[in-house]
Design a protein around this motif. Structure first.
Motif, PDB file in Angstrom:
ATOM      1  N   TYR A   4     201.704 113.006 -56.941  1.00  9.81           N
ATOM      2  CA  TYR A   4     200.435 112.285 -57.006  1.00  9.81           C
ATOM      3  C   TYR A   4     200.610 110.844 -56.530  1.00  9.81           C
ATOM      4  CZ  TYR A   4     198.732 116.203 -59.849  1.00  9.81           C
ATOM      5  OH  TYR A   4     198.359 117.441 -60.304  1.00  9.81           O
ATOM      6  N   ALA A  29     200.930 110.923 -52.796  1.00  6.35           N
ATOM      7  CA  ALA A  29     199.622 111.153 -52.186  1.00  6.35           C
ATOM      8  C   ALA A  29     198.780 109.883 -52.214  1.00  6.35           C
ATOM      9  CB  ALA A  29     198.901 112.288 -52.903  1.00  6.35           C
ATOM     10  N   ALA A  30     198.787 109.170 -53.348  1.00  8.80           N
ATOM     11  CA  ALA A  30     197.971 107.960 -53.472  1.00  8.80           C
ATOM     12  C   ALA A  30     198.464 106.848 -52.547  1.00  8.80           C
ATOM     13  CB  ALA A  30     197.972 107.488 -54.927  1.00  8.80           C
ATOM     14  N   ALA A  54     200.326 107.130 -49.831  1.00  2.77           N
ATOM     15  CA  ALA A  54     200.107 107.513 -48.435  1.00  2.77           C
ATOM     16  C   ALA A  54     198.642 107.392 -48.061  1.00  2.77           C
ATOM     17  CB  ALA A  54     200.599 108.944 -48.208  1.00  2.77           C
ATOM     18  N   ALA A  55     197.743 107.699 -48.995  1.00  4.39           N
ATOM     19  CA  ALA A  55     196.309 107.579 -48.710  1.00  4.39           C
ATOM     20  C   ALA A  55     195.922 106.124 -48.463  1.00  4.39           C
ATOM     21  CB  ALA A  55     195.497 108.161 -49.873  1.00  4.39           C
ATOM     22  N   THR A  85     202.492  99.867 -49.244  1.00  2.00           N
ATOM     23  CA  THR A  85     202.383 101.286 -49.598  1.00  2.00           C
ATOM     24  C   THR A  85     203.303 102.160 -48.752  1.00  2.00           C
ATOM     25  OG1 THR A  85     200.417 101.344 -48.160  1.00  2.00           O
ATOM     26  CG2 THR A  85     200.060 101.139 -50.520  1.00  2.00           C
ATOM     27  N   HIS A 138     200.387 109.529 -42.471  1.00  2.00           N
ATOM     28  CA  HIS A 138     200.163 109.342 -43.898  1.00  2.00           C
ATOM     29  C   HIS A 138     199.080 110.279 -44.433  1.00  2.00           C
ATOM     30  CE1 HIS A 138     202.069 105.207 -43.176  1.00  2.00           C
ATOM     31  NE2 HIS A 138     202.918 105.932 -43.886  1.00  2.00           N
ATOM     32  N   THR A 185     199.614 112.871 -47.569  1.00  2.00           N
ATOM     33  CA  THR A 185     198.669 112.990 -48.684  1.00  2.00           C
ATOM     34  C   THR A 185     198.237 114.438 -48.889  1.00  2.00           C
ATOM     35  OG1 THR A 185     197.830 110.747 -48.314  1.00  2.00           O
ATOM     36  CG2 THR A 185     196.431 112.249 -49.568  1.00  2.00           C
TER      37      THR A 185
END
Length: 423
Positions: free
Chosen positions: A264, A267-268, A270-271, A301, A364, A368
């Motif tokens: 998670y 994913a966050a 990379a988003a 990030t 990215h 995600t």
């Protein structure tokens, strides 16, 4: 602690000079190349060539060191770095630069592996965490310090090429004059791609995509800056901001990944990196403050992704497998850094300089999406059973993995065992 750090003080000083040279030379070439009017595709090949040489160095340098010895091999590698830095100032030609850059990558891998094996020689289970953290901090300071030298001179002259050559020569002196014990033999890490994928699919694909994005930005970020009208000082500030922001973000991101599913967090982060890259690509900001702010968000990030991906892979492995898995992922990251600049140059030629961030955003977005997908396919390791996150950043060579506190315990050194010393 003082007993363990004092013997490697001269070695760490040499490390600082080595990475000062790396930071200066790696930023100087794309900045000068843009001034000379070299195509983005050719400038991208500088990164491809360096990364290819570095990966080969990680694989082949142990054999060279075994045959020539640590001292002669280190002097040879450092001499090559100095010679290449000077030659690139004399042979101002993109073809020559691409060819010579591979030797720089190879020699950087060789010198780094020797330094890291020397640090391993002096480390104990109690001190290697401090030595490891200090080593990573020095490499960071060296790269940023080298980049920040750019505003203090004229990149259109040979001045900085000569400075890079001098700094590389200075890196040899502390090592050659030290009386510390001879490093242990370098360790070779095999790249078992099927085993890496079975251990952690998201870490496997994620590390490759992180390498593609970081390789493209690391090589072509300076080219992007010059093409959108930034001065040399602004380019140096932009590139350094990316590194600093990533270093600052690693600790909070890592702590969060210790508490919840690391996928998670991947994913966050990379988003957010994808959004920052997409905004730069779509908005095409021309103001220096806004551009550097967005690049800072991107760097914070994007540069925090690698250690979290490695930590997730190690959650499914025993401490004895740490070096094998992390070393394989590091070499996989190197493959990604070969791909990134190779595709980045032609895409920027077609889409313009802001197309660089289209590449990073696409990479990215894929991270995600795949992280979320894998979180539905496999349960996370309970927080109580995970390895604690270590803010290590992107390591240099597989040899540095021996210093990580997450590796298997070091063998105790016998007080009766005679120390091998440098001649």
């Amino acid at each position: 602690m003082r007993k363990n750090l004092l013997p490697v003080a001269s070695l760490l000083l040499g490390t600082l000079f080595l990475f000062l040279g790396n930071g200066l030379h790696s930023l100087l070439l794309p900045v000068r190349g843009t001034t000379e009017g070299y195509s983005t595709t050719l400038l991208g090949l500088l990164g491809t060539s360096w990364a290819s040489g570095f990966v080969l160095g990680c694989l082949l340098a142990p054999t060279i060191v075994k045959r020539a010895g640590h001292v002669r091999a280190f002097s040879c590698f450092a001499s090559i770095l100095a010679i290449i830095a000077l030659l690139t100032g004399i042979l101002v030609d993109p073809i020559w630069w691409v060819a010579l850059r591979a030797f720089t990558g190879f020699s950087t891998a060789g010198t780094s592996m020797i330094i890291e094996s020397w640090l391993n020689e002096r480390a104990t289970n109690e001190s290697r965490g401090a030595i490891f953290s200090l080593y990573i901090a020095i490499t960071l300071m060296g790269v940023v310090g080298g980049q920040l030298m750019i505003p203090f001179g004229d990149t259109s002259t040979t001045l900085f090429f000569m400075c890079a050559g001098i700094v590389y020569c200075l890196a040899m002196l502390p090592t050659l004059l030290s009386t510390a014990a001879l490093p242990q033999p370098l360790k070779q890490v095999s790249l078992d791609l099927p085993a890496l994928y079975r251990n952690s699919p998201i870490s496997f694909l994620g590390i490759l995509l992180i390498g593609i994005a970081n390789g493209a930005y690391g090589t072509l970020g300076a080219v992007f800056g010059r093409q959108v009208g930034l001065t040399d000082s602004d380019v140096a500030l932009m590139m350094s901001t990316t590194i600093f922001a990533g270093a600052v973000m690693q600790f909070p991101a890592g702590r969060l990944s210790d508490m919840i599913d690391r996928r998670y967090v991947l994913a966050a982060l990379a988003a957010v990196a994808a959004i920052a890259g997409a905004l730069i690509f779509l908005v095409e900001p021309t103001g220096v403050v806004l551009l550097i702010a967005l690049v800072g968000v991107y760097g914070a990030t994007a540069n925090a992704l690698y250690p979290i991906a490695v930590s997730h892979a190690n959650d499914f492995a025993t401490p004895e497998d740490f070096v094998k898995i992390s070393g394989g992922l590091l070499l996989l990251y190197g493959i990604g850094t070969i791909i990134g600049p190779t595709i980045g140059g032609p895409i920027m030629t077609v889409t313009g300089p802001y197309g660089l961030f289209m590449i990073t955003a696409c990479a990215h977005v894929l991270i995600t999406a795949y992280a979320i997908f894998r979180s539905r396919m496999r349960a996370a390791v309970p927080a109580s059973e995970r390895d604690a996150y270590s803010t290590s950043g992107t390591l240099t060579t597989p040899e540095s993995l021996q210093l990580s506190p997450r590796a298997a315990p070091l063998e105790e050194k016998s007080d009766d065992e005679p120390e091998r010393r440098f001649a």
